[in-house]
Design a protein around this motif. Structure first.
Motif, PDB file in Angstrom:
ATOM      1  N   LEU A  13       0.836  -1.195   0.000  1.00  0.00           N
ATOM      2  CA  LEU A  13       0.000   0.000   0.000  1.00  0.00           C
ATOM      3  C   LEU A  13       0.874   1.250   0.000  1.00  0.00           C
ATOM      4  CD1 LEU A  13      -2.535  -0.946   2.842  1.00  0.00           C
ATOM      5  CD2 LEU A  13      -2.740  -1.436   0.394  1.00  0.00           C
ATOM      6  N   ASN A  14       0.273   2.372  -0.359  1.00  0.00           N
ATOM      7  CA  ASN A  14       0.917   3.651  -0.127  1.00  0.00           C
ATOM      8  C   ASN A  14       0.302   4.290   1.125  1.00  0.00           C
ATOM      9  OD1 ASN A  14      -1.525   4.985  -0.901  1.00  0.00           O
ATOM     10  ND2 ASN A  14      -0.889   4.920  -3.049  1.00  0.00           N
ATOM     11  N   ALA A  15       0.797   5.436   1.522  1.00  0.00           N
ATOM     12  CA  ALA A  15       0.350   6.058   2.772  1.00  0.00           C
ATOM     13  C   ALA A  15      -1.139   6.393   2.739  1.00  0.00           C
ATOM     14  CB  ALA A  15       1.172   7.309   3.050  1.00  0.00           C
ATOM     15  N   ALA A  16      -1.638   6.850   1.596  1.00  0.00           N
ATOM     16  CA  ALA A  16      -3.052   7.205   1.497  1.00  0.00           C
ATOM     17  C   ALA A  16      -3.941   5.972   1.625  1.00  0.00           C
ATOM     18  CB  ALA A  16      -3.314   7.913   0.172  1.00  0.00           C
ATOM     19  N   GLU A  17      -3.526   4.883   1.028  1.00  0.00           N
ATOM     20  CA  GLU A  17      -4.315   3.640   1.119  1.00  0.00           C
ATOM     21  C   GLU A  17      -4.316   3.099   2.536  1.00  0.00           C
ATOM     22  OE1 GLU A  17      -3.659   1.938  -3.431  1.00  0.00           O
ATOM     23  OE2 GLU A  17      -2.087   1.655  -1.905  1.00  0.00           O
ATOM     24  N   ARG A  18      -3.184   3.210   3.209  1.00  0.00           N
ATOM     25  CA  ARG A  18      -3.128   2.778   4.612  1.00  0.00           C
ATOM     26  C   ARG A  18      -4.054   3.639   5.469  1.00  0.00           C
ATOM     27  NH1 ARG A  18      -0.383   4.270   9.284  1.00  0.00           N
ATOM     28  NH2 ARG A  18       0.178   2.549  10.690  1.00  0.00           N
ATOM     29  N   ALA A  19      -4.030   4.946   5.249  1.00  0.00           N
ATOM     30  CA  ALA A  19      -4.892   5.850   6.011  1.00  0.00           C
ATOM     31  C   ALA A  19      -6.363   5.529   5.778  1.00  0.00           C
ATOM     32  CB  ALA A  19      -4.586   7.297   5.630  1.00  0.00           C
ATOM     33  N   GLU A  20      -6.714   5.180   4.555  1.00  0.00           N
ATOM     34  CA  GLU A  20      -8.093   4.823   4.233  1.00  0.00           C
ATOM     35  C   GLU A  20      -8.509   3.554   4.966  1.00  0.00           C
ATOM     36  OE1 GLU A  20     -10.800   3.687   0.291  1.00  0.00           O
ATOM     37  OE2 GLU A  20      -8.753   4.426   0.057  1.00  0.00           O
ATOM     38  N   LEU A  21      -7.595   2.592   5.038  1.00  0.00           N
ATOM     39  CA  LEU A  21      -7.885   1.352   5.760  1.00  0.00           C
ATOM     40  C   LEU A  21      -8.098   1.633   7.249  1.00  0.00           C
ATOM     41  CD1 LEU A  21      -5.936  -1.995   5.348  1.00  0.00           C
ATOM     42  CD2 LEU A  21      -6.628  -1.166   7.585  1.00  0.00           C
ATOM     43  N   LEU A  22      -7.199   2.417   7.843  1.00  0.00           N
ATOM     44  CA  LEU A  22      -7.289   2.703   9.277  1.00  0.00           C
ATOM     45  C   LEU A  22      -8.538   3.507   9.619  1.00  0.00           C
ATOM     46  CD1 LEU A  22      -3.582   3.531  10.201  1.00  0.00           C
ATOM     47  CD2 LEU A  22      -4.816   1.373  10.462  1.00  0.00           C
ATOM     48  N   ALA A  23      -8.999   4.329   8.689  1.00  0.00           N
ATOM     49  CA  ALA A  23     -10.189   5.142   8.935  1.00  0.00           C
ATOM     50  C   ALA A  23     -11.431   4.278   9.118  1.00  0.00           C
ATOM     51  CB  ALA A  23     -10.391   6.126   7.786  1.00  0.00           C
ATOM     52  N   ARG A  24     -11.376   3.053   8.635  1.00  0.00           N
ATOM     53  CA  ARG A  24     -12.528   2.153   8.757  1.00  0.00           C
ATOM     54  C   ARG A  24     -12.510   1.383  10.079  1.00  0.00           C
ATOM     55  NH1 ARG A  24     -11.036   0.960   3.249  1.00  0.00           N
ATOM     56  NH2 ARG A  24     -10.223  -1.082   3.868  1.00  0.00           N
ATOM     57  N   LEU A  25     -11.457   1.542  10.871  1.00  0.00           N
ATOM     58  CA  LEU A  25     -11.306   0.772  12.105  1.00  0.00           C
ATOM     59  C   LEU A  25     -11.605   1.617  13.335  1.00  0.00           C
ATOM     60  CD1 LEU A  25      -7.970  -1.089  11.287  1.00  0.00           C
ATOM     61  CD2 LEU A  25     -10.303  -1.977  11.049  1.00  0.00           C
ATOM     62  N   GLY A  26     -12.052   0.943  14.384  1.00  0.00           N
ATOM     63  CA  GLY A  26     -12.214   1.606  15.668  1.00  0.00           C
ATOM     64  C   GLY A  26     -10.879   1.725  16.376  1.00  0.00           C
ATOM     65  N   PRO A  27     -10.867   2.291  17.581  1.00  0.00           N
ATOM     66  CA  PRO A  27      -9.615   2.449  18.312  1.00  0.00           C
ATOM     67  C   PRO A  27      -9.018   1.106  18.725  1.00  0.00           C
ATOM     68  CG  PRO A  27     -11.487   3.039  19.688  1.00  0.00           C
ATOM     69  CD  PRO A  27     -12.018   2.851  18.303  1.00  0.00           C
ATOM     70  N   ASP A  28      -7.699   1.039  18.716  1.00  0.00           N
ATOM     71  CA  ASP A  28      -6.965  -0.145  19.135  1.00  0.00           C
ATOM     72  C   ASP A  28      -6.490   0.083  20.570  1.00  0.00           C
ATOM     73  OD1 ASP A  28      -5.043  -2.058  19.724  1.00  0.00           O
ATOM     74  OD2 ASP A  28      -3.973  -1.872  17.832  1.00  0.00           O
ATOM     75  N   PRO A  29      -6.958  -0.718  21.541  1.00  0.00           N
ATOM     76  CA  PRO A  29      -6.577  -0.505  22.938  1.00  0.00           C
ATOM     77  C   PRO A  29      -5.072  -0.542  23.188  1.00  0.00           C
ATOM     78  CG  PRO A  29      -8.418  -2.020  22.795  1.00  0.00           C
ATOM     79  CD  PRO A  29      -7.926  -1.819  21.390  1.00  0.00           C
ATOM     80  N   LEU A  30      -4.306  -1.122  22.261  1.00  0.00           N
ATOM     81  CA  LEU A  30      -2.867  -1.211  22.443  1.00  0.00           C
ATOM     82  C   LEU A  30      -2.107  -0.027  21.832  1.00  0.00           C
ATOM     83  CD1 LEU A  30      -2.370  -5.043  21.892  1.00  0.00           C
ATOM     84  CD2 LEU A  30      -2.041  -3.777  24.022  1.00  0.00           C
TER      85      LEU A  30
END
Length: 266
Positions: free
Chosen positions: A108-125
């Motif tokens: 992935l590139n940085a924008a694609e990674r950011a798009e993936l993370l935007a779909r996730l909730g917070p990670d407790p770790l």
């Protein structure tokens, strides 16, 4: 499927073996575009929820989601010939690593990674995790809290074990609606979850039983299960609850097995 603590352990391990150094990357199976990162310096390895990222200078990110069957194997140099369907092989200065059977292994590139993370909730770790974001999503839903805790868009990294154990430890009925979870309940659950998952990263297994209920204190036999760890309800169907003695129940919820004590979590 590995839960979030496993991915964070892998990130630490890969950072130790390969971080800040060039890495030889190949795909013996031929299903991963290894040439895009082969020979580059691994800037860092990190995890978010159940996702692992190898960040290569200057602009490439290998994204791995292990899914149900993905596994990493590591060993000191020299590497042996590939065995089985090796999707990705990493060879560094001291160790080599093979990846087999992941659900995703892609660049992935940085924008694609950011798009993936935007779909996730917070990670407790993650240090910057926002428990309020998860609470907002929980309380806006009329789904059972047991289903919501497994939604990666609500909370990243929590799987079936942490879900079942967290609800038991806080005496929450798994079918409680998200709209009924109080802020005080969620605050206590989040704090507990962060501690449990950090302990999982440290030990490499999930232990959720408090000291006063451990085998050497109560005189019971240690748990024997391929998942390892001492737990209250997960995969303990029909066995007595470690606190009240009521047989642990199992049912299906959202296509996953749900475990709870009908007395402690009434």
């Amino acid at each position: 499927m590995p839960e979030g603590h496993t991915l964070h352990r892998l990130a630490r391990l890969h950072q130790k073996y390969y971080g800040k150094r060039p890495v030889r990357v190949s795909s013996p199976q031929g299903r991963f575009p290894a040439a895009l990162v082969d020979g580059r310096v691994l800037t860092r390895a990190e995890a978010y929820g159940k996702h692992l990222f190898h960040v290569y200078a200057p602009d490439a990110i290998v994204h791995v989601h292990l899914g149900l069957y993905g596994t990493f194997t590591d060993a000191p140099l020299p590497p042996t010939l590939p065995v089985g369907q090796v999707r990705m092989r990493m060879v560094g200065e001291t160790h080599w690593t093979d990846l087999r059977g992941p659900t995703r292994c892609e660049v992935l590139n940085a924008a694609e990674r950011a798009e993936l993370l935007a779909r996730l909730g917070p990670d407790p770790l993650r240090r910057n995790a926002d428990p309020a974001a998860a609470y907002t999503r929980i309380t806006r839903s009329k789904l059972p809290v047991a289903a919501l805790l497994m939604e990666q868009k609500v909370l990243a990294g929590v799987g079936n074990v942490y879900r079942a154990e967290l609800l038991f430890r806080h005496r929450v009925n798994p079918r409680t609606l998200g709209t009924s979870v109080t802020e005080a309940q969620w605050s206590a659950m989040w704090t507990d979850l962060v501690g449990l998952m950090k302990d999982g990263v440290k030990k490499g297994r999930i232990d959720t039983v408090r000291d006063e209920h451990l085998p050497h204190v109560t005189g019971r036999a240690p748990r024997v299960d391929r998942h390892g760890g001492e737990v209250y309800v997960y995969r303990r169907t029909d066995q007595p609850c470690l606190i009240c003695g009521t047989p642990v129940r199992k049912a299906e919820l959202a296509a996953r097995n749900l475990y709870w004590c009908p007395t402690c979590q009434a």
